[in-house]
Write a protein that holds these residues in place. Sequence first.
Motif, mmCIF file in Angstrom:
data_model
loop_
_atom_site.group_PDB
_atom_site.id
_atom_site.type_symbol
_atom_site.label_atom_id
_atom_site.label_comp_id
_atom_site.label_asym_id
_atom_site.label_seq_id
_atom_site.Cartn_x
_atom_site.Cartn_y
_atom_site.Cartn_z
ATOM 1 N N LEU A 21 -0.489 -33.630 9.877
ATOM 2 C CA LEU A 21 -1.158 -32.406 10.324
ATOM 3 C C LEU A 21 -0.143 -31.318 10.663
ATOM 4 O O LEU A 21 -0.249 -30.177 10.205
ATOM 5 N N HIS A 22 0.847 -31.663 11.469
ATOM 6 C CA HIS A 22 1.818 -30.657 11.907
ATOM 7 C C HIS A 22 2.682 -30.163 10.751
ATOM 8 O O HIS A 22 3.024 -28.978 10.691
ATOM 9 N N LEU A 23 3.043 -31.049 9.837
ATOM 10 C CA LEU A 23 3.858 -30.632 8.694
ATOM 11 C C LEU A 23 3.082 -29.703 7.771
ATOM 12 O O LEU A 23 3.637 -28.731 7.240
ATOM 13 N N LEU A 24 1.802 -29.986 7.568
ATOM 14 C CA LEU A 24 0.983 -29.111 6.730
ATOM 15 C C LEU A 24 0.802 -27.741 7.373
ATOM 16 O O LEU A 24 0.741 -26.719 6.680
ATOM 17 N N ARG A 25 0.712 -27.707 8.685
ATOM 18 C CA ARG A 25 0.571 -26.427 9.380
ATOM 19 C C ARG A 25 1.889 -25.654 9.390
ATOM 20 O O ARG A 25 1.900 -24.426 9.382
ATOM 21 N N ARG A 26 2.995 -26.406 9.414
ATOM 22 C CA ARG A 26 4.303 -25.762 9.561
ATOM 23 C C ARG A 26 4.855 -25.261 8.231
ATOM 24 O O ARG A 26 5.480 -24.195 8.175
ATOM 25 N N PHE A 27 4.651 -26.052 7.166
ATOM 26 C CA PHE A 27 5.282 -25.738 5.882
ATOM 27 C C PHE A 27 4.234 -25.516 4.797
ATOM 28 O O PHE A 27 3.155 -26.104 4.817
ATOM 29 N N ASN A 28 4.598 -24.703 3.839
ATOM 30 C CA ASN A 28 3.733 -24.440 2.688
ATOM 31 C C ASN A 28 4.143 -25.362 1.541
ATOM 32 O O ASN A 28 4.537 -24.922 0.466
ATOM 33 N N GLU A 251 -7.072 -29.729 3.296
ATOM 34 C CA GLU A 251 -5.954 -28.958 2.754
ATOM 35 C C GLU A 251 -5.772 -29.295 1.273
ATOM 36 O O GLU A 251 -5.667 -30.466 0.903
ATOM 37 N N THR A 252 -5.718 -28.277 0.441
ATOM 38 C CA THR A 252 -5.542 -28.521 -0.996
ATOM 39 C C THR A 252 -4.164 -29.088 -1.304
ATOM 40 O O THR A 252 -3.963 -29.701 -2.358
ATOM 41 N N ARG A 253 -3.215 -28.911 -0.379
ATOM 42 C CA ARG A 253 -1.860 -29.425 -0.607
ATOM 43 C C ARG A 253 -1.715 -30.886 -0.197
ATOM 44 O O ARG A 253 -0.640 -31.469 -0.331
ATOM 45 N N PHE A 254 -2.794 -31.486 0.308
ATOM 46 C CA PHE A 254 -2.725 -32.858 0.817
ATOM 47 C C PHE A 254 -3.252 -33.859 -0.203
ATOM 48 O O PHE A 254 -4.247 -33.618 -0.891
ATOM 49 N N ARG A 255 -2.579 -35.004 -0.257
ATOM 50 C CA ARG A 255 -3.054 -36.131 -1.062
ATOM 51 C C ARG A 255 -2.862 -37.405 -0.250
ATOM 52 O O ARG A 255 -1.770 -37.672 0.254
ATOM 53 N N GLY A 256 -3.928 -38.178 -0.098
ATOM 54 C CA GLY A 256 -3.853 -39.436 0.629
ATOM 55 C C GLY A 256 -3.940 -40.616 -0.317
ATOM 56 O O GLY A 256 -4.739 -40.609 -1.257
ATOM 57 N N VAL A 257 -3.120 -41.627 -0.072
ATOM 58 C CA VAL A 257 -3.076 -42.809 -0.934
ATOM 59 C C VAL A 257 -3.223 -44.051 -0.056
ATOM 60 O O VAL A 257 -2.403 -44.291 0.833
ATOM 61 N N LEU A 258 -4.269 -44.842 -0.294
ATOM 62 C CA LEU A 258 -4.495 -46.086 0.431
ATOM 63 C C LEU A 258 -4.105 -47.284 -0.430
ATOM 64 O O LEU A 258 -3.904 -47.164 -1.638
ATOM 65 N N ARG A 259 -3.994 -48.454 0.232
ATOM 66 C CA ARG A 259 -3.707 -49.722 -0.451
ATOM 67 C C ARG A 259 -2.453 -49.630 -1.329
ATOM 68 O O ARG A 259 -2.387 -50.217 -2.414
ATOM 69 N N THR A 260 -1.477 -48.910 -0.843
ATOM 70 C CA THR A 260 -0.224 -48.741 -1.581
ATOM 71 C C THR A 260 0.940 -48.978 -0.632
ATOM 72 O O THR A 260 1.024 -48.344 0.426
ATOM 73 N N HIS A 261 1.824 -49.901 -1.007
ATOM 74 C CA HIS A 261 2.951 -50.266 -0.154
ATOM 75 C C HIS A 261 4.248 -49.669 -0.690
ATOM 76 O O HIS A 261 4.490 -49.654 -1.903
ATOM 77 N N VAL A 262 5.062 -49.188 0.232
ATOM 78 C CA VAL A 262 6.408 -48.740 -0.120
ATOM 79 C C VAL A 262 7.300 -49.972 -0.160
ATOM 80 O O VAL A 262 7.364 -50.735 0.806
#
Length: 492
Positions: A21-28, A251-262
Amino acid sequence: MVAPGSIAVLGGGISGLSAALHLLRRFNSPLTLIEGSHRYGGWIDSHTETILGSPVILEGGPRTLRPSSALLELLVLTNALHLARPMAARSPAMRSRFVHFHGTDGLTALPSKALGALFSPFGRTAIRGTLKDLFTRRTPAKNSDSDESIESFLTRRVQEPDLVNMVSAVVHGIYAADARVLSARVFMGPAYEYGSPVQYVFAPPSTKAKFRPPPEKYPLIDGALVPKTPFSIRGGTGSLTSALHDTISRETRFRGVLRTHVTAIQRRADGIELTLRGEDGTVTRRTFSHVVSALPMPTLQAVLPPRLQAQPVLNQTPYTNVTVVNLVFPRQRTPLHPQGFGYLIPRPASGYTDNTGAGVLGVIFDSCVAPQEADDRVVRMTAMVGGPYYPHLPEPDLSTLLATIGRQLGRREPLPAPLFARAVQAHRCIPTPTVGHLARVKSLKEALQREFQAKLEIVGAAVTGVSVGDCIAGARKAGESWKLPKNEHPKP
């Protein structure tokens, strides 16, 4: 090629969601939130069950928030999310707290006011310990690396064994851990550095940390509204993480990914490469310019480059296993428990090998803590089981647990059969910051800064503190120093 200014946040618990949330508000910049499980929220888990035809909210994780400076961060966050009246009404009963001592039946009320302490055996013990600390020369920390266990520190300062042992009950309620290994610098904060928990209360304001308003133009809530007692979030703590996800998802700049491990993090010439494994086993690689990790320390250790995996904090931060048991009873003519917040249990005199208490760390009286989350035909309690009693996930037997709680409450009659019972097993859910933890975290941050040129930062319970407020506060600071295009029009 990596997209300029692309951000990845690893972990979708309260820290990862808040950071996003804070990163999306802070940066474009575009931002991807990567979560390994099937849901966002982490250990925060609010569940609604229909009982006697009415909805009842049950918490599988944190359900109350403690008043602290980090609480102001939560107020800022709920205001930014436009949560109307997020704090539930606080019952006066929440000021009443109890403790159960091993080897006894029933509860001991803790004095809620100074005058009441004079007429309470434990209150008089607390007064003696307070006076001893007040009139003993304080012992400031020698340097930023100085540390000891909270039990060792308080033994030196208050010199009252019964009072020191009570701290183990508080540690059970917050960390589900052993006070003999918990860092005093983490638990006491500036009071430890000052060298006296009591004298710090009277220390000059210049020695005390103050709330630092966020640089973004958030409409701040007046600090006078901060409650003096723990409070709950209206609709359950899960409503906070749901609101966070709903807000950032717009936010159009946001993408969420579930069930994915780093599975690996590597520095490349054009950014930070993440190796990802999907639920179906598919492996992909994506490169981002900046990364925030909210992963637990053992998980982070497994994915960092080998030269960083030896960092002590990665393998010297134990995590506790806890089973949370929600119990819903039909309301009886005779109250099932006294009016109050609940009770905690100090460590047995013989240590954690004594499991006559069925591994119960404490019980919360949910009907008093959050009366608005169910109708008055039911009584709700939640038991927290495990922690230092079990090296593995505890699987409490319901009949044994009910008998144990009944004895701890001092009931002559057994507890009635519950209308509903639910056990939520949380594997390695709460980090235990042991002695020297903050110095080890500092070492890891410095190593990551060198390796990833200050473009990978870490947040989360093991970094900033285990409370919800601490996690939110730490997440807000993520990426503050990054040189990325600013968001000139953050949504109010």
